[in-house]
Motif scaffolding. Structure first.
Motif, mmCIF file in Angstrom:
data_model
loop_
_atom_site.group_PDB
_atom_site.id
_atom_site.type_symbol
_atom_site.label_atom_id
_atom_site.label_comp_id
_atom_site.label_asym_id
_atom_site.label_seq_id
_atom_site.Cartn_x
_atom_site.Cartn_y
_atom_site.Cartn_z
ATOM 1 N N ARG A 50 10.163 -40.028 51.735
ATOM 2 C CA ARG A 50 8.751 -40.401 51.557
ATOM 3 C C ARG A 50 7.807 -39.214 51.761
ATOM 4 N NH1 ARG A 50 11.454 -44.421 49.526
ATOM 5 N NH2 ARG A 50 11.545 -46.361 50.693
ATOM 6 N N GLU A 51 8.283 -38.203 52.458
ATOM 7 C CA GLU A 51 7.428 -37.047 52.715
ATOM 8 C C GLU A 51 7.069 -36.276 51.447
ATOM 9 O OE1 GLU A 51 10.306 -37.291 56.282
ATOM 10 O OE2 GLU A 51 10.288 -37.719 54.130
ATOM 11 N N VAL A 87 -0.926 -46.830 54.687
ATOM 12 C CA VAL A 87 -0.092 -47.905 54.160
ATOM 13 C C VAL A 87 -0.351 -49.201 54.925
ATOM 14 C CG1 VAL A 87 2.292 -48.679 53.807
ATOM 15 C CG2 VAL A 87 1.674 -46.298 53.372
ATOM 16 N N TYR A 88 -0.573 -49.099 56.224
ATOM 17 C CA TYR A 88 -0.783 -50.275 57.064
ATOM 18 C C TYR A 88 -2.262 -50.633 57.185
ATOM 19 C CZ TYR A 88 4.021 -49.268 58.443
ATOM 20 O OH TYR A 88 5.367 -49.030 58.435
ATOM 21 N N LEU A 89 -3.114 -49.630 57.110
ATOM 22 C CA LEU A 89 -4.553 -49.856 57.268
ATOM 23 C C LEU A 89 -5.279 -49.056 56.191
ATOM 24 C CD1 LEU A 89 -6.692 -51.257 59.040
ATOM 25 C CD2 LEU A 89 -6.778 -49.177 60.425
ATOM 26 N N ARG A 90 -5.715 -49.733 55.148
ATOM 27 C CA ARG A 90 -6.270 -49.041 53.977
ATOM 28 C C ARG A 90 -7.613 -48.373 54.260
ATOM 29 N NH1 ARG A 90 -2.853 -51.406 50.053
ATOM 30 N NH2 ARG A 90 -0.955 -51.722 51.265
ATOM 31 N N ASP A 91 -8.180 -48.623 55.411
ATOM 32 C CA ASP A 91 -9.446 -47.976 55.764
ATOM 33 C C ASP A 91 -9.296 -46.475 55.990
ATOM 34 O OD1 ASP A 91 -10.713 -50.415 55.642
ATOM 35 O OD2 ASP A 91 -10.496 -50.808 57.785
ATOM 36 N N MET A 92 -8.051 -46.011 56.150
ATOM 37 C CA MET A 92 -7.833 -44.597 56.441
ATOM 38 C C MET A 92 -8.355 -43.692 55.332
ATOM 39 S SD MET A 92 -6.510 -44.186 59.422
ATOM 40 C CE MET A 92 -7.483 -45.573 59.997
ATOM 41 N N GLN A 93 -8.275 -44.148 54.078
ATOM 42 C CA GLN A 93 -8.739 -43.307 52.983
ATOM 43 C C GLN A 93 -10.253 -43.122 53.023
ATOM 44 O OE1 GLN A 93 -7.612 -45.261 49.338
ATOM 45 N NE2 GLN A 93 -8.022 -47.288 50.170
ATOM 46 N N TYR A 94 -10.964 -44.105 53.542
ATOM 47 C CA TYR A 94 -12.423 -43.974 53.695
ATOM 48 C C TYR A 94 -12.760 -43.179 54.953
ATOM 49 C CZ TYR A 94 -11.966 -47.801 50.381
ATOM 50 O OH TYR A 94 -11.601 -48.573 49.313
ATOM 51 N N LEU A 95 -11.959 -43.376 55.989
ATOM 52 C CA LEU A 95 -12.174 -42.608 57.215
ATOM 53 C C LEU A 95 -11.941 -41.117 56.966
ATOM 54 C CD1 LEU A 95 -12.651 -42.443 60.274
ATOM 55 C CD2 LEU A 95 -10.210 -42.879 60.598
ATOM 56 N N SER A 96 -10.969 -40.791 56.125
ATOM 57 C CA SER A 96 -10.688 -39.384 55.848
ATOM 58 C C SER A 96 -11.880 -38.700 55.182
ATOM 59 C CB SER A 96 -9.447 -39.257 54.952
ATOM 60 O OG SER A 96 -9.684 -39.813 53.668
ATOM 61 N N GLN A 97 -12.605 -39.424 54.329
ATOM 62 C CA GLN A 97 -13.778 -38.835 53.681
ATOM 63 C C GLN A 97 -14.877 -38.527 54.699
ATOM 64 O OE1 GLN A 97 -13.645 -37.862 50.495
ATOM 65 N NE2 GLN A 97 -11.549 -38.665 50.563
ATOM 66 N N ILE A 98 -15.034 -39.414 55.679
ATOM 67 C CA ILE A 98 -16.027 -39.157 56.725
ATOM 68 C C ILE A 98 -15.610 -37.957 57.562
ATOM 69 C CG2 ILE A 98 -17.087 -40.121 58.802
ATOM 70 C CD1 ILE A 98 -16.853 -42.873 57.543
ATOM 71 N N ARG A 147 8.777 -42.527 61.763
ATOM 72 C CA ARG A 147 8.868 -43.803 62.480
ATOM 73 C C ARG A 147 8.200 -44.936 61.698
ATOM 74 N NH1 ARG A 147 9.767 -43.537 68.080
ATOM 75 N NH2 ARG A 147 9.578 -45.811 67.967
ATOM 76 N N MET A 148 7.141 -44.625 60.970
ATOM 77 C CA MET A 148 6.387 -45.666 60.264
ATOM 78 C C MET A 148 6.883 -45.934 58.855
ATOM 79 S SD MET A 148 2.406 -45.135 61.426
ATOM 80 C CE MET A 148 2.362 -43.337 61.363
ATOM 81 N N GLN A 149 7.678 -45.031 58.287
ATOM 82 C CA GLN A 149 8.040 -45.173 56.880
ATOM 83 C C GLN A 149 9.063 -46.287 56.624
ATOM 84 O OE1 GLN A 149 10.057 -41.821 55.191
ATOM 85 N NE2 GLN A 149 11.592 -41.710 56.809
ATOM 86 N N GLY A 150 9.691 -46.811 57.659
ATOM 87 C CA GLY A 150 10.714 -47.827 57.473
ATOM 88 C C GLY A 150 10.204 -49.092 56.809
ATOM 89 N N ASN A 151 8.945 -49.439 57.012
ATOM 90 C CA ASN A 151 8.380 -50.671 56.457
ATOM 91 C C ASN A 151 7.423 -50.408 55.298
ATOM 92 O OD1 ASN A 151 9.737 -52.360 58.302
ATOM 93 N ND2 ASN A 151 8.154 -52.009 59.854
ATOM 94 N N ALA A 183 7.955 -50.083 52.056
ATOM 95 C CA ALA A 183 8.197 -50.939 50.893
ATOM 96 C C ALA A 183 7.680 -52.356 51.130
ATOM 97 C CB ALA A 183 9.699 -50.957 50.580
ATOM 98 N N GLN A 184 7.883 -52.883 52.342
ATOM 99 C CA GLN A 184 7.411 -54.242 52.633
ATOM 100 C C GLN A 184 5.890 -54.312 52.637
ATOM 101 O OE1 GLN A 184 9.722 -52.591 54.125
ATOM 102 N NE2 GLN A 184 11.526 -53.839 54.590
ATOM 103 N N GLU A 185 5.238 -53.286 53.184
ATOM 104 C CA GLU A 185 3.773 -53.291 53.263
ATOM 105 C C GLU A 185 3.133 -53.097 51.895
ATOM 106 O OE1 GLU A 185 1.797 -53.902 55.793
ATOM 107 O OE2 GLU A 185 3.462 -54.267 57.153
ATOM 108 N N LEU A 186 3.821 -52.350 51.021
ATOM 109 C CA LEU A 186 3.255 -52.095 49.693
ATOM 110 C C LEU A 186 3.489 -53.269 48.745
ATOM 111 C CD1 LEU A 186 4.338 -48.373 49.284
ATOM 112 C CD2 LEU A 186 2.036 -49.225 49.707
#
Length: 305
Positions: free
Chosen positions: A133-134, A197-208, A296-300, A302-305
């Motif tokens: 996934r990297e 992947v788990y919290l889609r707000d991160m893409q907006y937080l990154s812009q700030i 550690r987070m990449q295991g799920n 596929a399920q989250e997407l």
């Protein structure tokens, strides 16, 4: 007389559990992850070329947009900040000063913003086939570096056209500056890509975060202005040291040292190269931690997407 099935299961239940696979150690896991990425290097190269081509697909100007965007930013900042607000009065060759700072910042900005949404953008591949996934955040890093290399060519040409060619030994500051941005941009990008992947707000937080990083770095104003402002405000001396030790601030100052020939030694903090070396060492540790968090987070995913 042979034992019954019930007795056999009862006997097996009384036996102690024996691990069949040794637990993976953290460093060995990191080595295996890097090896897996290396084994998929051809896929990584294809993803980088796809990102570069898709960004300007069906565009009449194509790759010229990699040059037009920073040039427009240069004109806006030079006119508004330099001429209208008077920032250019204390900074000689203000155009080169801004352009060099913008060039290295755009590398950081595109690395972080592209990496943050990279896993979501490749949800189809994540759900259908196994790949490390990297490679998705790393493909965004490679794409950002390609754009950056185009802009560096324009920056060098501008230095010669304006009569300030960067021909001194200070040009070597180019390398630790780029390394700083790559290390910290990749570390932050990996972490935000997994969290997004788990919290889609991160893409907006990154812009700030990128907007705050832009205006907190000495790109459209001088480092000496920050130093003098801290002194007038009565802040302790360590406050300016903390500001000067920020990785993005060090990268911008290093790029100024490399391409802004009009700069004087007083325009930079003391022991700039040592500060950059220490910051790179810290960044490598943060990169490792971010990668472990990503794993550690990449295991799920596929399920989250």
């Amino acid at each position: 007389m042979s034992e019954s099935t019930t007795e056999r299961f009862a006997r097996l239940a009384r036996e102690p559990l024996v691990p069949t696979v040794l637990p993976r150690r953290r460093f060995s896991g990191s080595v295996q992850s890097v090896r897996s990425i290396y084994d998929h290097r051809q896929l990584l190269g294809l993803l980088i070329r796809r990102d570069v081509k898709s960004r300007y697909k069906d565009s009449a100007l194509g790759l010229l947009w990699t040059l037009i965007n920073p040039l427009v930013q240069l004109v806006v900042y030079y006119t508004v900040m330099g001429q209208f607000l008077g920032a250019a009065r204390g900074i000689p060759d203000f155009a080169l000063y801004i352009f060099s700072g913008l060039t290295i910042f755009v590398l950081f900005s595109e690395t972080v913003s592209g990496s943050t949404g990279s896993v979501l953008a490749n949800a189809g591949l994540v759900k259908k086939v196994y790949v490390p996934r990297e490679v998705f955040p790393l493909a965004s890093v490679g794409s950002a570096f390609f754009t950056f290399s185009m802009q560096v060519v324009v920056l060098v040409a501008a230095c010669f056209v304006l009569g300030s060619p960067p021909l001194s030994v200070s040009i070597l500051f180019f390398f630790p500056s780029v390394l700083l941005v790559i290390v910290y941009g990749t570390a932050l990008g990996l972490l935000l890509a997994a969290l997004n992947v788990y919290l889609r707000d991160m893409q907006y937080l990154s812009q700030i975060l990128l907007m705050l990083a832009m205006w907190s770095s000495p790109i459209v104003y001088g480092w000496t202005m920050v130093r003098d402002t801290f002194a007038l405000a009565g802040l302790p001396s360590w406050a300016i040291d903390v500001y000067s030790s920020s990785p993005l601030t060090l990268a911008v100052l290093g790029f100024h040292r490399a391409f802004w020939v009009a700069g004087e030694p007083n325009d930079y903090p003391a022991q700039l190269l040592l500060r950059m070396a220490i910051c790179i060492a810290v960044g490598l540790v943060l990169l490792w931690l971010s990668h472990r968090a990503f794993v550690r987070m990449q295991g799920n995913f596929a399920q989250e997407l």
